[in-house]
Scaffold this motif. Structure first.
Motif, mmCIF file in Angstrom:
data_model
loop_
_atom_site.group_PDB
_atom_site.id
_atom_site.type_symbol
_atom_site.label_atom_id
_atom_site.label_comp_id
_atom_site.label_asym_id
_atom_site.label_seq_id
_atom_site.Cartn_x
_atom_site.Cartn_y
_atom_site.Cartn_z
ATOM 1 N N ASP A 1 58.173 27.148 29.392
ATOM 2 C CA ASP A 1 58.449 28.557 29.721
ATOM 3 C C ASP A 1 58.674 28.784 31.206
ATOM 4 O O ASP A 1 58.288 29.823 31.741
ATOM 5 N N THR A 2 59.318 27.829 31.861
ATOM 6 C CA THR A 2 59.477 27.942 33.314
ATOM 7 C C THR A 2 60.688 28.779 33.719
ATOM 8 O O THR A 2 60.845 29.104 34.892
ATOM 9 N N ASP A 3 61.556 29.120 32.758
ATOM 10 C CA ASP A 3 62.674 30.033 33.061
ATOM 11 C C ASP A 3 62.121 31.453 32.995
ATOM 12 O O ASP A 3 62.216 32.139 31.993
ATOM 13 N N GLN A 4 61.535 31.870 34.118
ATOM 14 C CA GLN A 4 60.771 33.123 34.113
ATOM 15 C C GLN A 4 61.644 34.363 33.928
ATOM 16 O O GLN A 4 61.159 35.401 33.487
ATOM 17 N N GLU A 5 62.922 34.251 34.247
ATOM 18 C CA GLU A 5 63.812 35.405 34.076
ATOM 19 C C GLU A 5 64.156 35.633 32.608
ATOM 20 O O GLU A 5 64.340 36.763 32.174
ATOM 21 N N ARG A 6 64.225 34.553 31.817
ATOM 22 C CA ARG A 6 64.686 34.659 30.432
ATOM 23 C C ARG A 6 63.576 34.462 29.402
ATOM 24 O O ARG A 6 63.740 34.844 28.247
ATOM 25 N N SER A 7 62.482 33.828 29.777
ATOM 26 C CA SER A 7 61.395 33.597 28.818
ATOM 27 C C SER A 7 60.684 34.913 28.515
ATOM 28 O O SER A 7 60.312 35.653 29.436
ATOM 29 N N THR A 8 60.490 35.194 27.219
ATOM 30 C CA THR A 8 59.847 36.449 26.822
ATOM 31 C C THR A 8 58.830 36.196 25.716
ATOM 32 O O THR A 8 58.962 35.240 24.946
ATOM 33 N N PRO A 9 57.811 37.062 25.605
ATOM 34 C CA PRO A 9 56.862 36.950 24.493
ATOM 35 C C PRO A 9 57.552 37.094 23.139
ATOM 36 O O PRO A 9 57.152 36.472 22.157
ATOM 37 N N GLU A 10 58.608 37.933 23.109
ATOM 38 C CA GLU A 10 59.329 38.126 21.843
ATOM 39 C C GLU A 10 60.007 36.824 21.401
ATOM 40 O O GLU A 10 60.015 36.488 20.209
ATOM 41 N N SER A 11 60.578 36.098 22.360
ATOM 42 C CA SER A 11 61.223 34.826 22.027
ATOM 43 C C SER A 11 60.194 33.799 21.569
ATOM 44 O O SER A 11 60.441 33.031 20.629
ATOM 45 N N LEU A 12 59.049 33.776 22.229
ATOM 46 C CA LEU A 12 57.985 32.856 21.802
ATOM 47 C C LEU A 12 57.573 33.151 20.372
ATOM 48 O O LEU A 12 57.449 32.240 19.534
#
Length: 476
Positions: A45-56
């Protein structure tokens, strides 16, 4: 290196679970299950601009729907926690400092603007840009500048190679690699660095991933060498192409989304069966159960040819599972699709398995099966006037009335008893059973197509079937 196989699936939570990711997870999961190993889920999850809780959540939901369960990772923990890269930043920093101290990495103060200018100049000269090593031996620390950490490639000539379990031996010259960035100025690891540190510390013995990562393997192997670590084995999986023969992508292909198939009424068993055949095979077997997958799967049977998406094949497989899985199991899933249409089918309602048995030969998806079931659940029927004019006539309605009276008197509402009524009425009238069954079918369904008449009346239920028969008889 661990004594048992340890494999991992390491998605980036920047969108839904992609079919390609699901296949990677499945292959690793099956390998661990067959050989008594451990399957780890690690979140990169190091792409902090694109990583989201919804995607997880979307990724975890997709894996759970498919029944791909992990042994270590989110919600499970384990001896190598944490399993989120953003929670492991101190570890990456420590190993970077170690490499710098050993002269195997260095801090680079070149700005993005400077690098862009050099890259543009290289393009103007018609050559591929490769970092020049400006800061390799730099001793001063420029004021006001932050630094990334770069890996220091050996200056001597050499070759880095590995034996891929799918592609065979692959090599690259040192001169084709540059001093790549390991760690950003804010301490976030880049892919080639973070995955090596994590794979080693989590004792991964085999890394399986898509063929697009082949070139990433070479700098990773150089890092293993510099740290004195034994690298895992590698298996790079073939691409998955859409029906248009282009790489299956989130942007162009809706079918790339695992949960889109769940919404479309595909069974997880069917999707797993379809996905495993995109790059792996076991003789001529087409329908392969989960148990067989766990008994048969090995990376040595993975081919290098791209798999092509075939929606017809997926629906065919779905129908095979309609026919082989327990009807009650399918009925629990069908209930969700009926609920979307405003019809609640409680758990244990006998009509659920009855619908499955009635429609599994014709329905290819749960969506289609739900559409076929709805006419039996709603009150009243819309008659096809053409069918009614042909079958609900002055000659046939007396037979329909006899059927209505006989079925109303039944103590058991089941297929044999209902079929027996149709047979009895036809025998008394000295006509074929079709002359009785078809008018009854039109009366209760509104048209001339349905399962067997006894099954049709069973699915309708006593009260609704009698109401519809009465409505037809009132036309006389």
């Amino acid at each position: 290196m661990a004594s048992v196989p340890r494999v991992r699936f390491a998605p980036s939570p920047t969108g839904y679970l992609h079919i390609g990711g699901a296949r990677t997870a499945l292959f690793n999961y099956l390998y661990a299950r067959r050989f008594g190993g451990v399957f780890i889920l690690r979140i990169e999850d190091t792409d902090q601009e694109r990583s989201t809780p919804e995607s997880l959540k979307a990724i975890l939901d997709g894996l759970k729907w498919l029944g791909i369960d992990w042994d270590e990772g989110p919600d499970k923990n384990g001896p190598h926690a944490p399993y989120f890269q953003t929670q492991r930043l101190d570890t990456y920093r420590q190993h970077a400092d170690q490499l710098i101290a050993q002269g195997k990495a260095y801090r680079c103060y070149c700005t993005q603007e400077e690098l862009r200018e050099r890259r543009a100049q290289a393009e103007k000269e018609g050559r591929a840009y490769k970092y020049e090593g400006t800061c390799r031996d730099r001793k001063d620390v420029p004021e006001g500048r932050t630094a990334v950490v770069r890996f220091k490639m050996p200056s001597q000539e050499g070759t880095v190679s590995f034996d891929d379990l799918v592609l065979g031996k692959i090599s690259k010259e040192y001169s084709d690699l540059d001093d790549w960035v390991m760690l950003r100025a804010d301490g976030i690891p880049l892919y080639n660095y973070g995955c090596v540190i994590d794979d080693h510390l989590m004792e991964i013995t085999l890394v399986s991933r898509g063929q697009e990562h082949v070139n990433s393997t070479f700098p990773q192997l150089m890092l293993y060498q510099s740290l004195g670590w034994q690298p895992p084995r590698f298996a790079h999986l073939p691409l998955i192409l859409g029906a248009d023969r282009e790489k299956l992508s989130k942007r162009k292909h809706p079918e790339a989304d695992v949960m889109q198939h769940a919404r479309n009424g595909i069974l997880p068993e069917a999707l797993l069966n379809f996905v495993i055949r995109l790059g792996w095979s076991h003789g001529n077997d087409e329908v392969i159960t989960r148990q067989q997958m766990m008994e048969w799967f090995d990376f040595k049977d993975v081919g290098s040819t791209s798999g092509v998406w075939n929606p017809d094949k997926l629906q065919w497989l779905n129908q095979q599972y309609f026919k082989t899985l327990p009807p009650a199991q399918i009925a629990t899933r069908l209930a969700t699709f009926l609920d979307r249409r405003g019809f609640r089918l409680d758990w244990g309602d006998p009509r659920g398995p009855q619908f499955v048995m009635a429609f599994r030969e014709r329905a290819k998806t749960l969506e289609e099966m739900a559409d076929m079931a709805v006419p039996y659940l709603k009150q009243g029927v819309t008659l096809d006037e053409k069918a009614a004019a042909k079958h609900l006539t002055a000659e046939s309605l007396p037979l329909v009335r006899q059927v209505r009276e006989a079925v109303a008197a039944l103590t058991d509402w089941n297929v044999p008893a209902l079929d027996a009524v149709i047979k009895s009425v036809s025998e008394r009238a000295s006509v074929g059973m079709g002359k009785v069954a078809q008018p009854v079918r039109v009366a209760v369904t509104g048209n001339t197509t349905s399962p067997g008449i006894g099954e049709t009346l069973l699915l309708m239920g006593r009260d609704e079937a009698l109401r519809r028969l009465d409505a037809a008889l009132s036309r006389a």
